[in-house]
Design a protein around this motif. Structure first.
Motif, PDB file in Angstrom:
ATOM      1  N   TRP A  69      28.621  94.052  -3.077  1.00  0.00           N
ATOM      2  CA  TRP A  69      28.515  92.901  -2.183  1.00  0.00           C
ATOM      3  C   TRP A  69      28.137  93.336  -0.762  1.00  0.00           C
ATOM      4  O   TRP A  69      27.370  92.659  -0.085  1.00  0.00           O
ATOM      5  CB  TRP A  69      29.826  92.131  -2.187  1.00  0.00           C
ATOM      6  N   HIS A  70      28.654  94.491  -0.336  1.00  0.00           N
ATOM      7  CA  HIS A  70      28.257  95.008   0.979  1.00  0.00           C
ATOM      8  C   HIS A  70      26.784  95.432   0.970  1.00  0.00           C
ATOM      9  O   HIS A  70      26.085  95.288   1.975  1.00  0.00           O
ATOM     10  CB  HIS A  70      29.140  96.190   1.377  1.00  0.00           C
ATOM     11  N   GLU A  89      32.905  86.996   3.147  1.00  0.00           N
ATOM     12  CA  GLU A  89      31.708  86.492   3.799  1.00  0.00           C
ATOM     13  C   GLU A  89      30.431  87.134   3.258  1.00  0.00           C
ATOM     14  O   GLU A  89      29.327  86.759   3.650  1.00  0.00           O
ATOM     15  CB  GLU A  89      31.793  86.726   5.318  1.00  0.00           C
ATOM     16  N   CYS A  90      30.592  88.094   2.371  1.00  0.00           N
ATOM     17  CA  CYS A  90      29.422  88.770   1.779  1.00  0.00           C
ATOM     18  C   CYS A  90      28.889  87.948   0.604  1.00  0.00           C
ATOM     19  O   CYS A  90      29.631  87.179  -0.036  1.00  0.00           O
ATOM     20  CB  CYS A  90      29.813  90.166   1.274  1.00  0.00           C
ATOM     21  N   GLN A 128      24.806  92.344   1.416  1.00  0.00           N
ATOM     22  CA  GLN A 128      24.873  91.928   2.809  1.00  0.00           C
ATOM     23  C   GLN A 128      23.869  92.713   3.664  1.00  0.00           C
ATOM     24  O   GLN A 128      23.176  92.143   4.510  1.00  0.00           O
ATOM     25  CB  GLN A 128      26.295  92.138   3.344  1.00  0.00           C
ATOM     26  N   SER A 129      23.760  94.017   3.387  1.00  0.00           N
ATOM     27  CA  SER A 129      22.819  94.840   4.162  1.00  0.00           C
ATOM     28  C   SER A 129      21.374  94.451   3.897  1.00  0.00           C
ATOM     29  O   SER A 129      20.523  94.572   4.781  1.00  0.00           O
ATOM     30  CB  SER A 129      23.026  96.326   3.826  1.00  0.00           C
ATOM     31  N   LEU A 134      34.706  90.873   3.019  1.00  0.00           N
ATOM     32  CA  LEU A 134      34.178  90.674   1.674  1.00  0.00           C
ATOM     33  C   LEU A 134      33.967  89.203   1.348  1.00  0.00           C
ATOM     34  O   LEU A 134      33.010  88.839   0.663  1.00  0.00           O
ATOM     35  CB  LEU A 134      35.120  91.302   0.637  1.00  0.00           C
ATOM     36  N   VAL A 142      31.577  93.518   7.758  1.00  0.00           N
ATOM     37  CA  VAL A 142      31.611  92.117   7.340  1.00  0.00           C
ATOM     38  C   VAL A 142      32.698  91.943   6.280  1.00  0.00           C
ATOM     39  O   VAL A 142      32.716  92.681   5.284  1.00  0.00           O
ATOM     40  CB  VAL A 142      30.245  91.668   6.781  1.00  0.00           C
ATOM     41  N   GLN A 169      21.026  90.600   5.680  1.00  0.00           N
ATOM     42  CA  GLN A 169      21.231  90.375   7.105  1.00  0.00           C
ATOM     43  C   GLN A 169      20.029  90.861   7.904  1.00  0.00           C
ATOM     44  O   GLN A 169      19.312  91.776   7.474  1.00  0.00           O
ATOM     45  CB  GLN A 169      22.513  91.062   7.582  1.00  0.00           C
ATOM     46  N   PRO A 203      27.081  96.496   7.808  1.00  0.00           N
ATOM     47  CA  PRO A 203      27.535  95.554   6.770  1.00  0.00           C
ATOM     48  C   PRO A 203      28.953  95.833   6.308  1.00  0.00           C
ATOM     49  O   PRO A 203      29.627  94.935   5.785  1.00  0.00           O
ATOM     50  CB  PRO A 203      26.517  95.758   5.638  1.00  0.00           C
ATOM     51  N   GLU A 204      29.433  97.077   6.503  1.00  0.00           N
ATOM     52  CA  GLU A 204      30.806  97.400   6.118  1.00  0.00           C
ATOM     53  C   GLU A 204      31.825  96.634   6.963  1.00  0.00           C
ATOM     54  O   GLU A 204      32.982  96.470   6.560  1.00  0.00           O
ATOM     55  CB  GLU A 204      31.039  98.916   6.251  1.00  0.00           C
ATOM     56  N   ASP A 211      32.984  95.571  -4.579  1.00  0.00           N
ATOM     57  CA  ASP A 211      33.018  95.577  -3.116  1.00  0.00           C
ATOM     58  C   ASP A 211      31.765  96.253  -2.556  1.00  0.00           C
ATOM     59  O   ASP A 211      31.145  95.766  -1.600  1.00  0.00           O
ATOM     60  CB  ASP A 211      34.266  96.305  -2.617  1.00  0.00           C
TER      61      ASP A 211
END
Length: 752
Positions: free
Chosen positions: A561-562, A582-583, A565-566, A580, A578, A569, A575-576, A558
């Motif tokens: 993946w975040h 969608e990450c 995302q950071s 999971l 968003v 993006q 990013p937290e 988890d």
């Protein structure tokens, strides 16, 4: 022969193309350089491996046996052949001179007044390198030609017009000295100033085989940048090697013997430096590293020594100020500076007892500077961070002060080294906080602030003001230091104190004395040490699931993946937030590392050329078979804020690297610490506490700013015996921690 004039018979000797020096004098055949292979082998065996003569012979015999079938021979026949090749090299060498001293011994029971005084010879007392030629070598060295300043300058910040002090030639001394020299001799207008910096220190090379003490005399020039001095590029040169006199016990403490030792020291300095006398007022032509010649003039600029040796050099009594005329009973009074004109006048006009009682001057000693024009020994005495602040101020005064308060707590050290004191400085204030009154804590905090400020590689006008403020705060809480009050003025004169610190000369002792001594037969070792110095002068992958199990972090995927995302993006959303699903998804391989190397610019610390340093940040599950080793770091969380307001402290659990869609991501798994309060407490340090053990994050290593050192707040955790806690457990046992800004000079600058 092709094209040119041929010669026949004995005429051939007339065109031998023999090498010569800059004056056209032919060099002897033995002065030619050996072959490259011979040179490299000699350098490897003598300098790098430090192989004894007997082992060299054994190696060469085995080598020779292996070449018998080929009908060939090794490069050297034996160790003497190798030494001969080294000794024959004339490039860049200054031959050592081993000299003897004689003095007249007054015979107390002479019957005849006309009887001659007894002449006693001090055989093999010392050795010297010609300082004049040493300076020529430094000025002509091509390796450091871009690391020198040849004209005095004053440096200002173009934005705020504030002055900076960094290297020696940026100080007021060089600026004022040029004006003084030109006013005396107008022919020096276009000459280059080469300020001579001297330093001396005692060292012991052996105790088990008899007390072998030496006074070592070093030389450098003020043109060389401070960073180059600190990386030991052979710009601090050993020029004098003096054995120390011994006397039978009944006479060792007599005033006559003490006076003799003092005067002998000054006489030896005058003898070693005598070759510089003629070029201190009249410029000479010297070849520089850029292959141009310049007119050069050499003034004595500074002398690096601890307080004991400064007393010896200045002929001022111990306990008196060596820089000003303040009386011993009231050193904090405002007083004029010492100058040689005033000293010479009162020595001439006053009797010896008045000089002793009123000014603290020993009028019986003739200083070595009396042999040279326009030299002021009191003005030459420089700042010494190692002995005046670290050993003298911290160890000899402040630590002893606390020991008297906590008699039954403190551990007594039999012998302190400079590194012992430096190490204790980093953690001492945290160790005593809560056990001593607040005034003592404030005293230590002010003192450490002062030490770290004066040790910066560049001092600006605001820094100078901060130095004065910490000095005022220190005296407010504990007024014991007088010499430190002269620091602001002397910084303006000589620029950075860390460029004139005795730690520079002490670092040369091992190479110049202690290691060569171990390669002698210990009998009349001085000649052998000089010869050795003369010769030395010549020359993993796992996948993400495995990593989650290894780190015991079930939510690792988890977090990863975040993190992705950071990185991907391009907006300011957290990013937290968003979901999971969608990450970006990643479940591939990762490369795990147990350490990372951080390289940064920190010339105030012991650094490499141009002030570059590097440190290893460890996150190793096993370290030297004594448990784990996980370091802490500063992470930039707000680049627009200064100091700790823009930084957070984290505990590094793992370094790893993975590739996603063709891009590599070097990362760290970290655990956060939270700030306690909005600023530092009365120790001058911020306090943090560990967040929830599950508050884990993955960050890009580009956000890591520097290694951080945390010290437990011992006073806040009662019932725990600190001695029972292993180092690898310290970040789990305590609730609060100091962010140690005194860990090194770079940390001090970051956190302040």
């Amino acid at each position: 022969m092709k094209g040119g004039i041929h010669a026949l018979g004995d005429r051939l000797n007339m065109v031998a193309a023999q090498k010569c020096d800059s004056q056209g004098h032919f060099l002897p055949d033995g002065a030619l350089l050996p072959s490259c292979v011979q040179f490299e082998l000699a350098k490897f065996l003598f300098k790098h491996v430090e192989m004894p003569a007997s082992q060299i012979n054994t190696l060469l015999e085995i080598w020779a046996a292996s070449l018998i079938e080929l009908g060939s021979n090794p490069l050297f026949a034996n160790h003497m052949d190798l030494y001969r090749v080294i000794d024959s090299m004339s490039v860049g060498t200054v031959k050592w001179e081993n000299f003897k001293i004689t003095y007249k011994c007054k015979c107390q029971d002479r019957q005849n007044a006309d009887e001659q005084d007894e002449l006693i010879e001090l055989a093999g007392l010392g050795g010297q390198d010609d300082p004049h030629q040493v300076i020529h070598n430094l000025l002509g060295c091509t390796n450091i030609k871009d690391e020198m300043d040849f004209i005095p300058y004053q440096e200002f910040n173009a934005m705020n017009k504030q002055r900076h002090w960094e290297d020696f030639m940026s100080g007021d001394w060089a600026w004022e000295e040029v004006d003084k020299i030109i006013s005396v001799n107008s022919s020096t207008t276009r000459a280059t100033l080469a300020p001579i910096i001297l330093g001396s220190d005692k060292t012991t090379v052996s105790v088990a085989t008899g007390q072998m003490d030496y006074y070592l005399l070093y030389l450098s020039i003020g043109n060389v940048h401070n960073t180059t001095h600190h990386v030991h590029c052979d710009v601090v040169v050993l020029i004098g090697f003096l054995a120390m006199l011994k006397m039978c016990r009944e006479n060792a403490n007599t005033p006559a013997f003490h006076k003799f030792k003092k005067q002998l020291f000054h006489s030896l300095l005058a003898h070693i430096l005598c070759s510089l006398h003629a070029v201190m007022t009249v410029p000479e032509t010297v070849l520089f590293g850029n292959q141009y010649y310049c007119h050069v003039i050499y003034p004595f600029a500074a002398y690096i020594a601890d307080y004991e040796e400064q007393v010896l050099l200045s002929s001022i009594m111990c306990g008196w100020c060596l820089k000003c005329l303040a009386h011993q009973v009231d050193l904090d009074q405002d007083a004029l500076w010492h100058c040689h004109e005033h000293t010479e006048l009162i020595i001439k006009e006053l009797d010896l007892q008045t000089l002793w009682d009123k000014y603290g001057i020993d009028g019986t000693i003739v200083p070595f500077t009396s042999e040279f024009p326009c030299v002021d020994i009191q003005r030459m005495l420089s700042l010494d961070i190692l002995h005046q602040l670290i050993k003298g101020g911290f160890k000899d005064h402040l630590v002893d002060w606390v020991e008297k308060y906590l008699i039954h707590v403190c551990q007594h050290f039999k012998q302190w080294t400079g590194n012992d004191s430096k190490g204790l400085m980093k953690v001492y204030i945290a160790a005593i906080e809560g056990y001593v009154p607040e005034e003592i804590i404030l005293t230590f905090s002010s003192f450490l602030e002062f030490c770290y400020l004066v040790h910066r590689n560049v001092i600006t006008e605001p820094t100078l003001i901060a130095i004065k403020d910490t000095l005022t705060s220190f005296h407010l809480h504990h007024g014991i230091f007088h010499d430190a009050g002269h620091y602001p003025y002397l910084i303006c004169q000589f620029s950075m104190p860390n460029g004139l610190c005795s730690s520079i000369t002490k670092s040369k002792h091992i190479k110049a004395v202690k290691q060569p001594y171990q390669h002698t037969n210990h009998f009349q070792a001085l000649r052998q040490i000089l010869r050795i110095n003369e010769r030395l002068d010549k020359f993993a992958a796992v996948n993400t699931r495995d990593l989650a199990i290894k780190l015991n972090i079930p939510q690792f995927h988890d977090i990863l993946w975040h993190f992705l995302q950071s990185q991907l993006q391009h907006d300011d959303h957290d990013p937290e937030d968003v979901p999971l699903d969608e990450c970006p998804f990643y479940d591939g391989s990762v490369n795990v590392y147990n350490s990372a190397s951080s390289m940064f610019y920190a010339p105030s610390d012991v650094s490499g050329l141009h002030g570059m340093c590097h440190k290893h940040i460890h996150c190793s599950p096993t370290w030297r078979n004594e448990g784990s080793h996980y370091d802490c770091v500063f992470v930039v969380t707000n680049p627009h804020m200064k100091g700790m307001l823009g930084l957070d402290v984290t505990h590094v659990l793992c370094f790893f690297l993975f590739k996603h869609l063709g891009t590599e991501y070097p990362c760290a798994v970290i655990c956060w610490f939270d700030h306690v309060g909005d600023g530092p407490n009365n120790t001058g340090m911020w306090v943090v506490h560990m967040c929830n053990a599950q508050d884990i994050a993955i960050i890009h290593i580009d956000t890591i700013y520097h290694a951080a050192q945390l010290i437990p707040v011992y006073a806040s955790q009662h019932g725990i015996d600190p001695a029972s806690i292993k180092p690898n457990e310290s970040y789990n046992k305590f609730q609060f921690y100091y962010v140690n800004k005194f860990a090194d000079h770079h940390a001090f600058k970051i956190v302040s």
